[in-house]
Design an enzyme around this catalytic site. Structure first.
Site, PDB file in Angstrom:
ATOM      1  N   ILE A   1       5.626   0.976  -3.763  1.00  0.00           N
ATOM      2  CA  ILE A   1       6.875   0.212  -3.897  1.00  0.00           C
ATOM      3  C   ILE A   1       6.878  -0.567  -5.215  1.00  0.00           C
ATOM      4  O   ILE A   1       7.824  -0.503  -5.994  1.00  0.00           O
ATOM      5  CB  ILE A   1       7.049  -0.752  -2.699  1.00  0.00           C
ATOM      6  CG1 ILE A   1       7.180   0.060  -1.406  1.00  0.00           C
ATOM      7  CG2 ILE A   1       8.245  -1.671  -2.898  1.00  0.00           C
ATOM      8  CD1 ILE A   1       7.044  -0.757  -0.124  1.00  0.00           C
TER       9      ILE A   1
ATOM     10  N   THR B   1       9.614  -9.011  -0.566  1.00  0.00           N
ATOM     11  CA  THR B   1       9.986  -7.999   0.437  1.00  0.00           C
ATOM     12  C   THR B   1       8.716  -7.398   1.043  1.00  0.00           C
ATOM     13  O   THR B   1       8.763  -6.325   1.634  1.00  0.00           O
ATOM     14  CB  THR B   1      10.837  -6.861  -0.177  1.00  0.00           C
ATOM     15  OG1 THR B   1      10.101  -6.251  -1.242  1.00  0.00           O
ATOM     16  CG2 THR B   1      12.178  -7.352  -0.684  1.00  0.00           C
TER      17      THR B   1
ATOM     18  N   ARG C   1       5.268  -9.212   2.753  1.00  0.00           N
ATOM     19  CA  ARG C   1       4.923  -9.865   4.015  1.00  0.00           C
ATOM     20  C   ARG C   1       5.105 -11.371   3.835  1.00  0.00           C
ATOM     21  O   ARG C   1       4.731 -11.931   2.790  1.00  0.00           O
ATOM     22  CB  ARG C   1       3.464  -9.567   4.409  1.00  0.00           C
ATOM     23  CG  ARG C   1       3.236  -8.170   4.969  1.00  0.00           C
ATOM     24  CD  ARG C   1       3.887  -7.982   6.344  1.00  0.00           C
ATOM     25  NE  ARG C   1       3.699  -6.651   6.905  1.00  0.00           N
ATOM     26  CZ  ARG C   1       4.532  -5.628   6.766  1.00  0.00           C
ATOM     27  NH1 ARG C   1       5.637  -5.775   6.047  1.00  0.00           N
ATOM     28  NH2 ARG C   1       4.294  -4.469   7.340  1.00  0.00           N
TER      29      ARG C   1
ATOM     30  N   GLU D   1       8.189 -14.892  11.203  1.00  0.00           N
ATOM     31  CA  GLU D   1       9.367 -14.114  11.606  1.00  0.00           C
ATOM     32  C   GLU D   1       9.242 -13.496  12.997  1.00  0.00           C
ATOM     33  O   GLU D   1      10.251 -13.211  13.651  1.00  0.00           O
ATOM     34  CB  GLU D   1       9.656 -13.013  10.576  1.00  0.00           C
ATOM     35  CG  GLU D   1       8.607 -11.911  10.534  1.00  0.00           C
ATOM     36  CD  GLU D   1       8.905 -10.842   9.486  1.00  0.00           C
ATOM     37  OE1 GLU D   1       9.140 -11.202   8.325  1.00  0.00           O
ATOM     38  OE2 GLU D   1       8.902  -9.653   9.845  1.00  0.00           O
TER      39      GLU D   1
ATOM     40  N   HIS E   1      14.121  -8.799   7.330  1.00  0.00           N
ATOM     41  CA  HIS E   1      13.189  -7.665   7.266  1.00  0.00           C
ATOM     42  C   HIS E   1      13.935  -6.338   7.346  1.00  0.00           C
ATOM     43  O   HIS E   1      13.729  -5.530   8.256  1.00  0.00           O
ATOM     44  CB  HIS E   1      12.144  -7.761   8.382  1.00  0.00           C
ATOM     45  CG  HIS E   1      10.851  -7.098   8.001  1.00  0.00           C
ATOM     46  ND1 HIS E   1       9.619  -7.665   8.224  1.00  0.00           N
ATOM     47  CD2 HIS E   1      10.596  -5.913   7.392  1.00  0.00           C
ATOM     48  CE1 HIS E   1       8.670  -6.863   7.790  1.00  0.00           C
ATOM     49  NE2 HIS E   1       9.241  -5.786   7.278  1.00  0.00           N
ATOM     50  N   GLN E   2      14.764  -6.154   6.351  1.00  0.00           N
ATOM     51  CA  GLN E   2      15.725  -5.056   6.354  1.00  0.00           C
ATOM     52  C   GLN E   2      15.459  -4.052   5.237  1.00  0.00           C
ATOM     53  O   GLN E   2      16.114  -3.009   5.162  1.00  0.00           O
ATOM     54  CB  GLN E   2      17.105  -5.727   6.178  1.00  0.00           C
ATOM     55  CG  GLN E   2      18.295  -4.876   6.123  1.00  0.00           C
ATOM     56  CD  GLN E   2      19.516  -5.652   5.634  1.00  0.00           C
ATOM     57  OE1 GLN E   2      19.600  -6.875   5.757  1.00  0.00           O
ATOM     58  NE2 GLN E   2      20.463  -4.948   5.066  1.00  0.00           N
TER      59      GLN E   2
ATOM     60  N   PHE F   1      13.409  -1.835   4.599  1.00  0.00           N
ATOM     61  CA  PHE F   1      13.056  -0.444   4.929  1.00  0.00           C
ATOM     62  C   PHE F   1      14.233   0.340   5.482  1.00  0.00           C
ATOM     63  O   PHE F   1      14.169   1.557   5.600  1.00  0.00           O
ATOM     64  CB  PHE F   1      11.941  -0.435   5.989  1.00  0.00           C
ATOM     65  CG  PHE F   1      12.435  -0.815   7.360  1.00  0.00           C
ATOM     66  CD1 PHE F   1      12.659  -2.137   7.690  1.00  0.00           C
ATOM     67  CD2 PHE F   1      12.719   0.157   8.311  1.00  0.00           C
ATOM     68  CE1 PHE F   1      13.147  -2.488   8.943  1.00  0.00           C
ATOM     69  CE2 PHE F   1      13.199  -0.183   9.570  1.00  0.00           C
ATOM     70  CZ  PHE F   1      13.420  -1.523   9.878  1.00  0.00           C
TER      71      PHE F   1
HETATM   72  P1  NAI Z   1       0.653   0.414  -1.334  1.00  0.00           P
HETATM   73  O1  NAI Z   1      -0.578   0.415  -0.525  1.00  0.00           O
HETATM   74  O2  NAI Z   1       1.151   1.686  -1.919  1.00  0.00           O
HETATM   75  O3  NAI Z   1       0.512  -0.627  -2.532  1.00  0.00           O
HETATM   76  C1  NAI Z   1      -0.071  -1.884  -2.398  1.00  0.00           C
HETATM   77  C2  NAI Z   1      -0.697  -2.226  -3.746  1.00  0.00           C
HETATM   78  O4  NAI Z   1      -1.173  -3.568  -3.667  1.00  0.00           O
HETATM   79  C3  NAI Z   1      -1.885  -1.328  -4.110  1.00  0.00           C
HETATM   80  O5  NAI Z   1      -1.699  -0.796  -5.410  1.00  0.00           O
HETATM   81  C4  NAI Z   1      -3.066  -2.281  -4.056  1.00  0.00           C
HETATM   82  O6  NAI Z   1      -4.079  -1.957  -5.005  1.00  0.00           O
HETATM   83  C5  NAI Z   1      -2.406  -3.594  -4.391  1.00  0.00           C
HETATM   84  N1  NAI Z   1      -3.189  -4.758  -4.014  1.00  0.00           N
HETATM   85  C6  NAI Z   1      -4.061  -4.888  -2.985  1.00  0.00           C
HETATM   86  N2  NAI Z   1      -4.604  -6.116  -2.998  1.00  0.00           N
HETATM   87  C7  NAI Z   1      -4.066  -6.757  -4.065  1.00  0.00           C
HETATM   88  C8  NAI Z   1      -4.227  -8.059  -4.606  1.00  0.00           C
HETATM   89  N3  NAI Z   1      -5.096  -8.929  -4.059  1.00  0.00           N
HETATM   90  N4  NAI Z   1      -3.511  -8.402  -5.711  1.00  0.00           N
HETATM   91  C9  NAI Z   1      -2.650  -7.525  -6.272  1.00  0.00           C
HETATM   92  N5  NAI Z   1      -2.456  -6.271  -5.804  1.00  0.00           N
HETATM   93  C10 NAI Z   1      -3.141  -5.911  -4.712  1.00  0.00           C
HETATM   94  O7  NAI Z   1       1.772  -0.279  -0.409  1.00  0.00           O
HETATM   95  P2  NAI Z   1       3.346  -0.130  -0.532  1.00  0.00           P
HETATM   96  O8  NAI Z   1       3.808   1.033   0.261  1.00  0.00           O
HETATM   97  O9  NAI Z   1       3.759  -0.241  -1.952  1.00  0.00           O
HETATM   98  O10 NAI Z   1       3.805  -1.437   0.273  1.00  0.00           O
HETATM   99  C11 NAI Z   1       3.579  -2.742  -0.212  1.00  0.00           C
HETATM  100  C12 NAI Z   1       3.852  -3.731   0.888  1.00  0.00           C
HETATM  101  O11 NAI Z   1       5.253  -3.732   1.198  1.00  0.00           O
HETATM  102  C13 NAI Z   1       3.180  -3.353   2.225  1.00  0.00           C
HETATM  103  O12 NAI Z   1       1.898  -3.901   2.306  1.00  0.00           O
HETATM  104  C14 NAI Z   1       4.094  -3.958   3.249  1.00  0.00           C
HETATM  105  O13 NAI Z   1       3.554  -5.221   3.605  1.00  0.00           O
HETATM  106  C15 NAI Z   1       5.424  -4.145   2.533  1.00  0.00           C
HETATM  107  N6  NAI Z   1       6.535  -3.400   3.118  1.00  0.00           N
HETATM  108  C16 NAI Z   1       7.679  -4.092   3.474  1.00  0.00           C
HETATM  109  C17 NAI Z   1       8.776  -3.436   4.002  1.00  0.00           C
HETATM  110  C18 NAI Z   1      10.050  -4.153   4.358  1.00  0.00           C
HETATM  111  O14 NAI Z   1      10.900  -3.581   5.058  1.00  0.00           O
HETATM  112  N7  NAI Z   1      10.281  -5.372   3.898  1.00  0.00           N
HETATM  113  C19 NAI Z   1       8.700  -2.001   4.252  1.00  0.00           C
HETATM  114  C20 NAI Z   1       7.474  -1.353   3.796  1.00  0.00           C
HETATM  115  C21 NAI Z   1       6.453  -2.050   3.272  1.00  0.00           C
END
Ligand code: NAI
Length: 341
Positions: A159, A237, A239, A268, A300-301, A303
């Site tokens: 993302i 967006t 957590r 939430e 939390h929309q 997605f």
């Molecule tokens: P991803 O796993 O592809 O990317 C997460 C990135 O964060 C990775 O590149 C990782 O190396 C990095 N990371 C880990 N620890 C870190 C730190 N301490 N400092 C900086 N970077 C760090 O995950 P993706 O798919 O990009 O999702 C990201 C977050 O978005 C998810 O963890 C989830 O919590 C949230 N999310 C929210 C949604 C919503 O509807 N609001 C829907 C889907 C995901």
């Protein structure tokens, strides 16, 4: 077709029912839709099901896992990417395999992130409220260009990389990134990786896309907010607990922060995904946040697109199919392995 395999789907909303029923045409599982969240008590409703399917705010702790194990559940399917709400060690101990949907549509979340940023920065949500009242005055609606501003992206995974690319290549921001893993394609378009503290200090816009871990909990806290540039704009967006909400309220009251857009909120669970418009909400922090004119909140929309829902449903049911057939689950869907990696 697998009518013998029951899946108890907790926290079901209309859109879940539609997308999972459509995807289930290819599998024929017995789907049990349950509106209640998963708790140690509601776990009993999974009796007769091999699989429990949950979403982001179900707190799947040891007692809940034990209750699921007692009624015969041996697979927990998260219909989301994040898995901070699950006690993975307890699941492993109890022999419950945990699967998730690691990538359903990073575009859904990244596009919503940009949408929130633009709405907040250009006050589109406030303008719409005015125009509906036939108030066409522009006073108080002055925004800022994105072009040329310094944006900090924390977490450049699926993302965050799309957001960084949109901000850099699309809007012409100067983009700083913090992530232990460097994405060379982002570097090639001019994104600059820096230490997280440097990003928090130098960015005019901060957007959060890292997972919630002990290291990232409250990464935006009183210290970070006081060191940040005046006029900071924050978008979250990812957590809710990445931000210390009490510290954020203090910074807003002190006019240290120019604007905040939140799709997620620390507390939430039990509030988001439900219509509480006729209820009294006891959470004073949430209610205070909602009073600021420069805070834009959604429930939390990010997605929630047709494409993402279809992908979530397909991946979830395919994981159940693979698990039931004893096929090795692709590594990407085993949360315990993700944790160990
Ligand atoms: P991803 O796993 O592809 O990317 C997460 C990135 O964060 C990775 O590149 C990782 O190396 C990095 N990371 C880990 N620890 C870190 C730190 N301490 N400092 C900086 N970077 C760090 O995950 P993706 O798919 O990009 O999702 C990201 C977050 O978005 C998810 O963890 C989830 O919590 C949230 N999310 C929210 C949604 C919503 O509807 N609001 C829907 C889907 C995901």
């Amino acid at each position: 077709m697998n009518p013998a395999i029951g899946i108890a789907i907790y926290g079901t909303r209309m859109y879940d029912r539609q997308s999972l029923s459509t995807a289930n045409a290819a599998h024929g599982f017995s789907l049990q839709f349950i509106e209640a969240p998963l708790t140690a008590l509601s776990a009993k409703l999974a009796a007769g099901c091999q699989v429990a399917c949950v979403f982001v705010n179900d707190a799947v702790d040891r007692p809940v896992l034990e209750a699921l194990g007692q009624v015969g559940v041996n697979l927990l399917a998260l219909r989301c990417a994040g898995y901070n709400n699950v006690d993975l060690a307890a699941a492993e101990e109890l022999g419950i395999v945990v699967v998730r949907v690691p990538a359903y549509s990073p575009h859904a979340v990244s596009e919503f992130t940009i949408g929130l940023l633009l709405s907040l920065d250009r006050k589109i949500h406030r303008a719409w409220a005015r125009v509906r009242e036939n108030n066409f005055a522009l006073d108080g609606l002055v925004g800022r260009n994105l072009h040329g501003r310094v944006a900090g992206v924390v977490g450049t995974g699926q993302i965050g990389a799309l957001v960084a690319r949109a901000l850099r290549a699309g809007f012409g921001c100067e983009v700083l990134a913090a992530d232990p893993i460097v994405d060379q394609e982002l570097v090639d378009i001019g994104v600059r990786y820096v230490e997280r503290d440097v990003l928090l200090r130098e960015a005019e816009i901060i957007t959060l896309h890292c997972p919630l871990t002990p290291d990232t909990r409250h990464l935006i806290d009183a210290r970070a907010l006081s060191a940040a540039r005046p006029g900071l704009v924050i978008v979250n967006t990812s957590r809710g607990a990445l931000i210390d909400s009490a510290a954020l309220i203090d910074a807003l009251k002190q006019r240290q922060v120019a604007g905040v857009a939140l799709d997620v909120y620390e507390q939430e669970a039990g509030i988001f995904f439900d219509d509480l418009s006729s209820e009294i909400i006891d959470d004073d922090v949430l209610q205070r946040l909602l009073t600021f004119p420069n805070v834009l909140m959604t429930g939390h929309q990010a997605f929630l697109t047709e494409e993402a829902l279809a992908a979530i449903a397909q991946t979830t049911l395919q994981s159940v199919e693979d698990f039931a057939a004893g096929r090795p689950l692709p590594t990407r869907v085993i949360a315990a392995q993700v944790r160990a990696a």
